[in-house]
Design a protein around this motif. Structure first.
Motif, PDB file in Angstrom:
ATOM      1  N   ARG A 334       0.840  -1.217   0.000  1.00 48.17           N
ATOM      2  CA  ARG A 334       0.000   0.000   0.000  1.00 48.17           C
ATOM      3  C   ARG A 334       0.866   1.253   0.000  1.00 48.17           C
ATOM      4  NH1 ARG A 334      -3.118  -3.137   3.880  1.00 48.17           N
ATOM      5  NH2 ARG A 334      -4.830  -4.061   2.690  1.00 48.17           N
ATOM      6  N   ASN A 345      -5.001  -0.924  -5.814  1.00 46.83           N
ATOM      7  CA  ASN A 345      -5.579  -1.141  -4.485  1.00 46.83           C
ATOM      8  C   ASN A 345      -5.135  -2.490  -3.954  1.00 46.83           C
ATOM      9  OD1 ASN A 345      -7.605   0.730  -3.232  1.00 46.83           O
ATOM     10  ND2 ASN A 345      -8.169   0.864  -5.403  1.00 46.83           N
ATOM     11  N   ASN A 347      -6.037  -5.544  -1.286  1.00 47.13           N
ATOM     12  CA  ASN A 347      -6.954  -6.170  -0.326  1.00 47.13           C
ATOM     13  C   ASN A 347      -6.195  -7.229   0.459  1.00 47.13           C
ATOM     14  OD1 ASN A 347      -9.097  -4.640  -1.163  1.00 47.13           O
ATOM     15  ND2 ASN A 347     -10.092  -6.247  -2.357  1.00 47.13           N
ATOM     16  N   ASP A 361     -12.006   0.830  -5.634  1.00 48.32           N
ATOM     17  CA  ASP A 361     -12.014  -0.145  -4.546  1.00 48.32           C
ATOM     18  C   ASP A 361     -12.585  -1.437  -5.115  1.00 48.32           C
ATOM     19  OD1 ASP A 361     -11.089   1.609  -2.716  1.00 48.32           O
ATOM     20  OD2 ASP A 361     -13.073   2.182  -1.962  1.00 48.32           O
TER      21      ASP A 361
END
Ligand code: PMP
Length: 420
Positions: A334, A345, A347, A361
């Motif tokens: 990140r 992005n 996760n 997102d």
């Protein structure tokens, strides 16, 4: 390179040169000589730090000694009986004691078998035929579930496979993940026709996608209120998110649950089970048929017994250790995304992470599909050149194992910085 030579031969023998589509990548996949701990070693003697971990199966890492011993010990006494054995009972007792939703179960050999049979028994029990599935979830490569399926089906552009008869999917209702309104409206328009909702509680087959806060709890409520069975496909998350899988992690009790991967410690093994009143409909007690020559085979059962016992014993420490290592890597990713101003992005959850090359997102299949797969391929190749092996597709997930050391994690963070 020996891998390239083998791939050329393999292309003539296996479609696409492989025995499962996701193993193929450009220009050629490395062929494996052996694997040990966190490393997978190619026939060209290149040692890769492995974050594919056999698509999540190897929680203890490769060639973990107690598992090797369990196989060796078991095979001495015969590899298949065609009759029940004591260890099957011991394993089932252990699982049902610690995972309360597992009142009754059946042992099978693959995740696909487990979900296929869970669906059949759900249909038999409810005497209804429709199944709700979510876009991007993957439950195995069989007819009724190959609709908007994730994993290799998405990577190779066949989320709805050719060769599947219309009739086989006419009872499969596919809706977006993380969208409760769609669940409610589909239930309304198919009143009393839906047998079950099957879901990967955390999607690991469209990249990694997490449930929104309260989503799974509400899904539980809606399914219960409408007498629809809730099937948690925990083939990836079982024994990985926590000892009790997603059920424990999110505090939800599903009606039926499927396990695979981690529980088999690298051997072909899977389980489906859950409510006694549902499972009792299976043959020979009930009228739903399910069977398998290799089901509950002594090698897989011996390994699974070891896996479950050791995870149970060490559950206080191992899940936090996995989580810590995964946080270090995903945090670094990140930070790199931000520093290098990349449209991406990340996760992550427990011991799973994935980067998506998109500004959006990623909360469902549609948003996952906005990722730039060309950039992903460069990222994958960059890592591979630096001797880090991740799944070659944007629509898969990276996995940590207990064999990954602090040093592995630190080296990975440094490599990521160069590659990004
Ligand atoms: N369900 C899920 C959630 C999976 O990830 C997979 C495999 N990736 C399956 C089912 C099918 O398992 P198998 O490949 O062992 O048939």
């Amino acid at each position: 390179m020996r891998s390239e030579e083998l791939y050329k031969k393999a292309l003539k023998l296996f479609p696409g040169g492989v025995n499962s589509p996701i193993r193929a990548f450009s220009p050629y996949p490395f062929f494996v000589k052996k694997a040990n701990g966190s490393k997978i070693i190619s026939v060209d003697n290149i040692s890769y730090t492995d974050y594919c971990m056999s698509y999540g199966a190897m929680l203890f890492g490769h060639a973990y000694h107690p598992i090797v011993d369990a196989v060796n010990g078991a095979i001495e006494n015969g590899s298949l009986f065609g009759a029940p054995s004591e260890k099957e009972v011991e394993l089932a007792e252990l699982i049902s004691r610690h995972i309360t939703s597992m009142e009754m179960m059946r042992f099978v050999n693959s995740g696909a078998e487990a979900t296929m049979h869970a669906i059949r028994v759900a249909r038999g029990y409810t005497n209804r035929m429709k199944i709700v599935k979510f876009e991007g979830c993957y439950h195995g490569a069989y007819d009724s579930m190959l609709v908007k399926a994730g994993s290799g089906a998405t990577t190779f552009g066949v989320p709805n496979s050719l060769g599947v008869p219309e009739g086989a999917v006419k009872n499969t209702i596919v809706i977006p993940y993380n969208n409760l309104e769609k669940v409610e409206s589909v239930i309304k328009s198919n009143a009393d026709e839906i047998a079950a909702i099957i879901i990967e509680p955390v999607i690991g087959n469209a990249g990694l996608i997490l449930p929104k806060e309260g989503y799974l709890q509400k899904l539980r409520e809606i399914s219960r209120d409408n007498d629809i069975l809730l099937i948690f496909d925990e083939v990836i998350t079982g024994f990985r998110l926590a000892f009790g899988g997603a059920q424990e992690y999110f505090g939800i009790k599903a009606d039926l649950v499927t396990y695979g991967k981690v529980v088999g410690g690298g051997l072909p093994f899977a389980i489906f089970g859950g409510r006694r009143d549902v499972m009792e409909n299976l043959s020979p007690k009930g009228k739903v048929y399910q069977a398998g020559t290799y089901s509950g085979n002594p090698l897989s059962v011996s390994v699974a017994l070891h896996v479950v016992k050791e995870l149970r014993k060490r559950s206080n420490s191992i899940y936090s250790e996995l989580d810590r290592n995964c946080r270090t890597i995903s945090r670094a990713l990140r930070e790199l995304v931000e520093k290098e101003e990349i449209d991406a992005n990340v996760n992550s959850i427990a011991s799973m992470f994935q980067i998506f090359f998109t500004k959006n997102d990623v909360i469902d299949y549609a948003s996952a599909l906005t990722s730039n797969t060309t950039i992903f391929k460069k990222y994958f190749s960059g890592l591979l050149s630096a001797k880090i092996f991740t799944p070659p597709s944007q629509f898969e997930t990276c996995f940590l194992s207990l064999a990954h050391t602090k040093e592995d994690v630190n080296t990975t963070v440094e490599t990521l910085s160069e590659v990004m």
